[in-house]
Design a protein around this motif. Structure first.
Motif, mmCIF file in Angstrom:
data_model
loop_
_atom_site.group_PDB
_atom_site.id
_atom_site.type_symbol
_atom_site.label_atom_id
_atom_site.label_comp_id
_atom_site.label_asym_id
_atom_site.label_seq_id
_atom_site.Cartn_x
_atom_site.Cartn_y
_atom_site.Cartn_z
ATOM 1 N N LEU A 545 115.655 87.701 97.700
ATOM 2 C CA LEU A 545 114.868 88.885 97.339
ATOM 3 C C LEU A 545 113.377 88.725 97.631
ATOM 4 C CD1 LEU A 545 116.482 89.743 93.869
ATOM 5 C CD2 LEU A 545 117.085 90.654 96.114
ATOM 6 N N MET A 546 112.963 87.563 98.140
ATOM 7 C CA MET A 546 111.544 87.282 98.340
ATOM 8 C C MET A 546 110.891 88.319 99.250
ATOM 9 S SD MET A 546 109.093 85.268 97.448
ATOM 10 C CE MET A 546 110.050 83.938 96.698
ATOM 11 N N GLU A 547 109.717 88.834 98.793
ATOM 12 C CA GLU A 547 108.968 89.833 99.560
ATOM 13 C C GLU A 547 107.598 89.328 99.998
ATOM 14 O OE1 GLU A 547 108.775 93.235 97.033
ATOM 15 O OE2 GLU A 547 110.945 93.632 97.113
ATOM 16 N N GLN A 548 106.945 88.531 99.141
ATOM 17 C CA GLN A 548 105.592 88.050 99.457
ATOM 18 C C GLN A 548 105.521 86.542 99.232
ATOM 19 O OE1 GLN A 548 102.355 90.361 97.704
ATOM 20 N NE2 GLN A 548 103.685 92.127 97.468
ATOM 21 N N LEU A 549 105.056 85.828 100.262
ATOM 22 C CA LEU A 549 104.964 84.369 100.182
ATOM 23 C C LEU A 549 103.636 83.923 100.771
ATOM 24 C CD1 LEU A 549 106.299 81.607 99.591
ATOM 25 C CD2 LEU A 549 107.300 81.710 101.890
ATOM 26 N N ASP A 550 102.927 83.068 100.036
ATOM 27 C CA ASP A 550 101.623 82.556 100.471
ATOM 28 C C ASP A 550 101.662 81.031 100.416
ATOM 29 O OD1 ASP A 550 98.992 81.737 100.797
ATOM 30 O OD2 ASP A 550 98.146 83.328 99.566
ATOM 31 N N LEU A 572 111.383 89.957 103.194
ATOM 32 C CA LEU A 572 110.007 89.477 103.292
ATOM 33 C C LEU A 572 109.141 90.473 104.069
ATOM 34 C CD1 LEU A 572 108.581 86.808 102.366
ATOM 35 C CD2 LEU A 572 108.733 86.066 104.750
ATOM 36 N N ASN A 573 107.993 90.833 103.485
ATOM 37 C CA ASN A 573 107.074 91.738 104.187
ATOM 38 C C ASN A 573 105.650 91.191 104.250
ATOM 39 O OD1 ASN A 573 105.901 92.381 101.586
ATOM 40 N ND2 ASN A 573 107.584 93.831 101.281
ATOM 41 N N PHE A 574 105.416 90.004 103.658
ATOM 42 C CA PHE A 574 104.084 89.391 103.645
ATOM 43 C C PHE A 574 104.248 87.878 103.675
ATOM 44 C CE2 PHE A 574 100.704 87.290 101.296
ATOM 45 C CZ PHE A 574 99.542 87.881 101.766
ATOM 46 N N PHE A 575 103.551 87.240 104.610
ATOM 47 C CA PHE A 575 103.663 85.788 104.750
ATOM 48 C C PHE A 575 102.316 85.257 105.213
ATOM 49 C CE2 PHE A 575 106.235 82.156 106.930
ATOM 50 C CZ PHE A 575 105.998 81.346 105.840
ATOM 51 N N ASP A 576 101.599 84.555 104.311
ATOM 52 C CA ASP A 576 100.269 84.029 104.631
ATOM 53 C C ASP A 576 100.388 82.548 104.989
ATOM 54 O OD1 ASP A 576 97.610 83.348 104.870
ATOM 55 O OD2 ASP A 576 96.976 84.457 103.091
ATOM 56 N N VAL A 577 100.082 82.232 106.246
ATOM 57 C CA VAL A 577 100.135 80.849 106.729
ATOM 58 C C VAL A 577 98.754 80.410 107.227
ATOM 59 C CG1 VAL A 577 102.589 80.947 107.293
ATOM 60 C CG2 VAL A 577 100.893 81.613 109.015
ATOM 61 N N HIS A 597 108.503 93.637 110.841
ATOM 62 C CA HIS A 597 108.436 94.170 109.477
ATOM 63 C C HIS A 597 107.672 93.251 108.531
ATOM 64 C CE1 HIS A 597 111.863 91.445 109.654
ATOM 65 N NE2 HIS A 597 111.779 91.305 108.342
ATOM 66 N N VAL A 598 107.281 92.068 109.010
ATOM 67 C CA VAL A 598 106.566 91.096 108.179
ATOM 68 C C VAL A 598 105.095 91.030 108.601
ATOM 69 C CG1 VAL A 598 106.461 88.719 107.356
ATOM 70 C CG2 VAL A 598 108.676 89.721 107.969
ATOM 71 N N ALA A 599 104.194 91.176 107.645
ATOM 72 C CA ALA A 599 102.756 91.019 107.909
ATOM 73 C C ALA A 599 102.424 89.537 107.802
ATOM 74 C CB ALA A 599 101.940 91.839 106.925
ATOM 75 N N VAL A 600 102.388 88.861 108.944
ATOM 76 C CA VAL A 600 102.079 87.437 108.969
ATOM 77 C C VAL A 600 100.567 87.275 109.052
ATOM 78 C CG1 VAL A 600 102.478 85.223 110.102
ATOM 79 C CG2 VAL A 600 104.259 86.988 110.138
ATOM 80 N N LYS A 601 99.992 86.557 108.092
ATOM 81 C CA LYS A 601 98.543 86.407 108.006
ATOM 82 C C LYS A 601 98.129 85.020 108.498
ATOM 83 C CE LYS A 601 98.415 90.413 106.050
ATOM 84 N NZ LYS A 601 97.929 91.593 106.789
ATOM 85 N N LYS A 602 97.136 85.011 109.385
ATOM 86 C CA LYS A 602 96.595 83.756 109.903
ATOM 87 C C LYS A 602 95.089 83.913 110.002
ATOM 88 C CE LYS A 602 96.964 79.635 111.977
ATOM 89 N NZ LYS A 602 97.394 78.412 111.244
ATOM 90 N N SER A 603 94.381 83.410 109.006
ATOM 91 C CA SER A 603 92.931 83.535 108.995
ATOM 92 C C SER A 603 92.311 82.631 110.051
ATOM 93 C CB SER A 603 92.394 83.177 107.610
ATOM 94 O OG SER A 603 91.027 83.474 107.507
ATOM 95 N N PHE A 604 90.992 82.813 110.296
ATOM 96 C CA PHE A 604 90.325 82.024 111.334
ATOM 97 C C PHE A 604 88.831 82.017 111.102
ATOM 98 C CE2 PHE A 604 90.310 86.386 112.778
ATOM 99 C CZ PHE A 604 89.048 86.554 113.300
ATOM 100 N N GLN A 605 88.166 81.153 111.819
ATOM 101 C CA GLN A 605 86.713 81.118 111.875
ATOM 102 C C GLN A 605 86.299 81.230 113.329
ATOM 103 O OE1 GLN A 605 85.566 77.469 109.954
ATOM 104 N NE2 GLN A 605 85.787 78.308 107.901
ATOM 105 N N ASP A 606 85.330 82.063 113.576
ATOM 106 C CA ASP A 606 84.897 82.315 114.943
ATOM 107 C C ASP A 606 83.374 82.246 114.997
ATOM 108 O OD1 ASP A 606 85.272 85.026 117.363
ATOM 109 O OD2 ASP A 606 84.966 82.880 117.611
#
Length: 608
Positions: A545-550, A572-577, A597-606
């Protein structure tokens, strides 16, 4: 208020504006960076650090013109839609003005009072969230009701949130003329449109110094404000004597019996139930205005059935003690009340307690987030006057202080309690947990007065069989033993243990949670460096049932294991890596195509 600890470790001297001031003087204007952050609603960082905290907005910036995720920036707690669709989400108020969308605020104090001509906001990650800029006018006189200096707020600019171009920018909207000098500026933000956290580097105030003519006008304004204050107190006294009603900053008077009869048009032909239904779409300010139009609409606008829900947060600058007193006769059937963001120099605790004493009998939901007038006395009055209360939000209420929460344990029907950034003590939270068996949603994020959080976790496992969500964000006093105990809360749907540095995966506590809590829909393991492939494989097997994972900041999980989570957790609709060493940008781009369907998040520095 910013803790004294921060003032000794500011990354820049906020008062060192001499070069900028000299340049601006030639054009008749002054220029200042913020001297201090005096108040804010939330922050990503913790109370004991400078990383991602609100106080980073004081002083000269250190990020701009770079773009990206930097610890030196000011970052707020949430973004996007994710918190609004999580199991812990709150039921929205149905009569909120469409123009109000603010989710966070921050107040900035500058070195000198000026007439604002320009405000520059340096946005360095996911810009477009600032939706309102306000200036504060403070009179030298004190309000006889509040005991504080008379305060008024003026909106200098407002607009909708924006999906801005992904680059750093200096946001400087056109301001309305400000007829008084100020050194206190408030920003309000809405994060719903951004895909990741918005970050602010600094704020600059440009303005001209008050002239002698301005000072004369200011003196006149002070006298006028003082007279207004006296009129409000007089109105309050008269309303108590006559049991009349006073609206927010307006006093609609019911037409007298000898006033000319007016034609109400088709409203005269409508059944009363239909009129009530039509007026049910209006917010409180609109109801007050409608009440001025005719005797018929006055009667319906002041009907207590129109006030079963009352959302005053959008009107926080206008909500004062007189306004609360004016609502007494209309709030007899009040079930939901939102007074979040109201200031102690506008609303007194006495008037709040008086109001709660009148309307609290049927109250179920009470939201007081960031209310500076709330102290121990308010908590006591709530516990006495609101026997049916199920939801209580006192997040960021810093004036309650130590030993002010004990009376919450009297609220036996409590289902939701938000204690984010409060000073609650261990004995108090234990008393609440043992007295409130129906507790379903509990927020203990950034709570540092509890020295043995594991004991609290054990109490939750023993007394709250219905617990659905628990927020322990940046709680350093919880350990693996506490999370092990929490595994007995088998109905748990949401758990946030982000930045809980003493929770170690090797203790098998995460596996215990995953195997026992099969209803988990949201799990935040932010900055837990010990999470392994085994933990994620267990999650892929048991958490259908997991929907959001960080798992932001993880160093041990590899891309193949993370992909198994994407494959197995079909909801799953949210995954922050973000900042995960084993998952590169190329892999993330592939996932976005493979799992749209999954919002995969990958932050960065530029760097620019």
């Amino acid at each position: 208020m910013v803790p004294k600890f921060f003032k000794n470790f500011m990354r820049n001297d906020p008062t060192d504006n001499s070069d900028s001031i000299n340049k601006e003087k030639k054009s008749g204007n002054l220029f200042f960076n913020a001297k201090e952050v005096t108040d804010f609603s939330s922050q990503y960082g913790g109370e004991e650090t400078l990383s991602y905290t609100a106080c980073n907005l004081a002083g000269r910036g250190s990020v701009f013109p770079m773009y990206g995720d930097y610890t030196q920036a000011c970052v707020f707690r949430t973004y996007g839609e994710w918190w609004d669709i999580a199991p812990s989400r709150k039921k929205p108020f149905s009569r909120t003005p469409p123009s109000f969308c603010s989710q966070d605020y921050i107040e900035l104090l500058f070195e000198q009072k000026v007439h604002p001509t320009k405000i520059e906001i340096f946005e360095t990650f996911n810009p477009g969230c600032v939706v309102k800029i306000l200036a504060c006018q403070t009179s030298e006189d004190t309000n006889v009701d509040t005991g504080h200096k008379i305060t008024r707020w003026k909106t200098l600019w407002e607009g909708p949130p924006d999906k801005a171009e992904q680059r750093s920018r200096s946001f400087s909207p056109s301001l309305k003329p400000c007829d008084f000098p100020t050194n206190l500026i408030r920003l309000e933000l809405c994060h719903k449109l951004v895909n990741y956290y918005t970050e602010l580097d600094s704020v600059a105030l440009h303005g001209r110094t008050p002239t002698e003519e301005d000072k004369k006008e200011a003196d006149g304004m002070t006298q006028m404000v003082k007279q207004m204050d006296k009129l409000e107190v007089k109105s309050e006294t008269e309303s108590n004597k006559k049991k009349g009603d006073v609206t927010i900053r307006n006093v609609p008077t019911e037409p007298s019996d000898d006033s000319p009869q007016c034609d109400n048009g088709y409203f005269d032909k409508l059944p009363e139930e239909v009129i009530q239904l039509i007026l049910g779409f209006l917010d409180v300010l609109s109801l007050c205005r409608v009440a001025c139009t005719s005797r018929l609409l006055y009667k319906h606008s002041y009907d207590s059935l129109q006030y079963t829900e009352l959302n005053l947060q959008p009107h926080w600058p206008q909500v004062n003690s007189v306004a609360l007193d004016s609502l007494h006769s209309r709030s007899l059937f009040l079930q939901r009340l939102n007074l979040s963001w109201c200031h102690q120099n506008i609303v007194t605790e006495t008037s709040f307690c008086r109001y709660i004493n009148v309307c609290g009998k049927n109250l179920r939901d009470l939201y007081l987030s960031s209310c500076s007038f709330v102290t121990k006395a308010s908590i006591h009055q709530i516990s006495e006057a609101c026997p049916k209360l199920k939801e209580l939000d006192i997040g960021s209420c810093k004036m309650i202080g130590k030993n002010g929460f004990e009376d919450i344990s009297k609220l036996k029907h409590l289902e939701r309690l938000n204690l984010y950034r409060t000073d609650i003590r261990q004995s108090e939270i234990l008393g609440i947990i043992r007295s409130c068996p129906n507790l379903q949603h509990l927020n203990l994020g950034s709570v540092h007065g509890v020295h043995n959080m594991d004991e609290v976790m054990t109490a939750l496992s023993e007394h709250t069989a219905h617990l659905k969500s628990l927020d322990l964000w940046r709680n350093h006093n919880v350990t693996s033993a506490g999370i092990h105990a929490l595994a007995n809360c088998t109905k748990l749907e949401e758990l946030d243990i982000g930045w809980c540095n003493n929770v170690k995966s090797q203790s098998q506590c995460l596996i215990a949670i995953i195997k026992n809590c099969l209803n988990l829909k949201k799990l935040f393991l932010t900055a837990n460096r010990t999470v392994t492939d085994t933990d994620l494989l267990t999650l892929a097997e048991y958490s259908s049932l997991m929907e959001q994972l960080d798992i932001l900041g993880n160093r041990l999980v590899n891309a193949d294991t993370a992909e198994k989570v994407l494959q197995k957790c079909v909801n799953l609709n949210f995954f922050d890596v973000s900042f995960c060493a084993g998952i590169d940008n190329y892999t993330v781009q592939q996932w976005k195509q493979q799992f749209p369907h999954v919002a995969v998040k990958k932050s960065f520095q530029d760097r620019q």
